[in-house]
Design an enzyme around this catalytic site. Sequence first.
Site, short mmCIF file in Angstrom:
data_model
loop_
_atom_site.label_atom_id
_atom_site.label_comp_id
_atom_site.label_asym_id
_atom_site.label_seq_id
_atom_site.Cartn_x
_atom_site.Cartn_y
_atom_site.Cartn_z
N HIS A 42 139.77 -4.32 29.89
CA HIS A 42 139.26 -5.52 29.21
C HIS A 42 138.10 -6.14 30.02
O HIS A 42 137.88 -5.80 31.17
CB HIS A 42 140.39 -6.54 29.08
CG HIS A 42 140.94 -6.94 30.41
ND1 HIS A 42 140.29 -7.82 31.24
CD2 HIS A 42 142.02 -6.51 31.09
CE1 HIS A 42 140.97 -7.93 32.37
NE2 HIS A 42 142.03 -7.14 32.30
N ASP A 45 143.25 -2.66 34.41
CA ASP A 45 142.95 -1.87 35.61
C ASP A 45 144.17 -1.06 36.05
O ASP A 45 144.04 0.09 36.50
CB ASP A 45 142.40 -2.75 36.76
CG ASP A 45 143.32 -3.87 37.17
OD1 ASP A 45 144.34 -4.12 36.47
OD2 ASP A 45 143.04 -4.53 38.19
#
Length: 391
Positions: free
Chosen positions: A31, A293
């Site tokens: 994102h 991540d």
Amino acid sequence: MLTFFVILLVLLAQAVPENLKLQRVVVLSRHNVRSPLSEHLAEITPRPWPHWDEKSGYLTPKGVYLEGLMGDFFSKWLQNEGLLPQGCPEKDDVFVYANSKQRTKVTARAFILKAFPECNVTIHVGDKSDPVFSPFIHNNTDAFRKEVVDSMQQILDSLNLNSSYELLENILDYKDSDICKTNHKCDLETDMNKINEIAVGKKPTVSGPLKICNTAIDAFKMEYYNGFSLPDVAWGELNNSRWETLSKLMEGYHNVIFNSTILAKDIALPLIKYMKDIFINKNTKFTLLMGHDANILTFVTGMRFKPYILPNQYEKAPIGGKIVFQKWLNTNGEYFLRIQYVYASTNQLRVGSKLSLVKPPQFKVLELEDCPVNNEGFCPWETFEKLLRDF
Ligand SMILES: *[C@@H]1O[C@H](CO)[C@@H](O)[C@H](O)[C@H]1NC(C)=O
Ligand SMILES: *[C@@H]1O[C@H](CO)[C@@H](O)[C@H](O)[C@H]1NC(C)=O
Ligand SMILES: *[C@@H]1O[C@H](CO)[C@@H](O)[C@H](O)[C@H]1NC(C)=O
Ligand SMILES: *[C@@H]1O[C@H](CO)[C@@H](O)[C@H](O)[C@H]1NC(C)=O
Ligand SMILES: *[C@@H]1O[C@H](CO)[C@@H](O)[C@H](O)[C@H]1NC(C)=O
């Protein structure tokens, strides 16, 4: 003449031999810019943090804007390669799947709105704790827990972060923080890092200085990317070399919780299996998966990517960055895989500069241990499929 230069630049940026044609693209993305995740920032420093308008962990308007730039770039790139048509793609040519968190859903929408404006592309979203995007532990054996703790401890012990700890301690004025005053843990260099219980359905975590540092540095990075005035980014204390020194703490933290092979493989398995199905059984031209991540880092370790360095970035999984799997066909009917990390540089994120074929984002070829690439970054698709079948 101008066209000639544009073509030349595109070739330099993406370097594709002329006899190859792009068949499919599968993107695993993080994102874009969000507000800081931690609600404990005030405890680790007496200095005032800048105010965020968004709830903790929500995508910001800058994040929406930056992801739009990526969406716009990707559609132009893929149209230029002849993979997607000008205008709206066919319904079955695009598949988008986002984790159910606000920041992943909104990032996916921001990408799609600029990549395929007014095209009514559906964004698929799973349950609240979608196993594909949840970086959780699955293996419930004592043997696994022991191996994981040993390998995490080994990584912890191998870190040498004293100068980074020292720098951050000064920037935070840590000795004057609430956490120091109440817990009497006041020295980031010597306080203990503790590996917390490894439990099914949970993320691996460590508590102690490394975690505290990661929290602070994550906030600094988001301040910088989100466009806060420089005196408000880490109180104006950073320059390039200091960013680099501090980033080692974040990398160290990520290495401990996500970069042990046994752990990463276990965590990433649902995502790897999901992607394996896409690669082997589906034929969608463009697939976008929007996660975190944690997904990228465990995927990269679990799939045995070779270590990589991303130029003009301080992170291994930069904000808004995308691992882009490309399937290519040559004139002999042979298929190839090329994997590139496509991401905005720290400067591109801060400035929010428009991305185009002439001014593209950063492209970095990645390589799997089990699918060696040639000089141009291609490995045989067959080899890739073979390694996928082992999962
Ligand atoms: C958009 O797509 C949805 C789901 O495929 C469909 O139900 C809807 O009618 C479409 N809307 C328009 C304006 O095409
Ligand atoms: C769980 O971990 C143990 C120890 O590494 C391993 O032998 C076992 O195969 C794993 N189980 C599953 C279901 O992956
Ligand atoms: C880091 O600093 C601590 C405390 O000052 C010291 O005990 C330790 O040996 C140092 N570690 C390294 C690798 O230099
Ligand atoms: C960064 O700032 C530190 C402290 O002010 C200074 O010592 C160092 O030389 C600076 N480095 C660069 C590359 O500007
Ligand atoms: C994971 O660890 C390896 C060494 O075992 C290192 O080379 C690599 O850079 C690490 N990966 C990340 C994403 O930090």
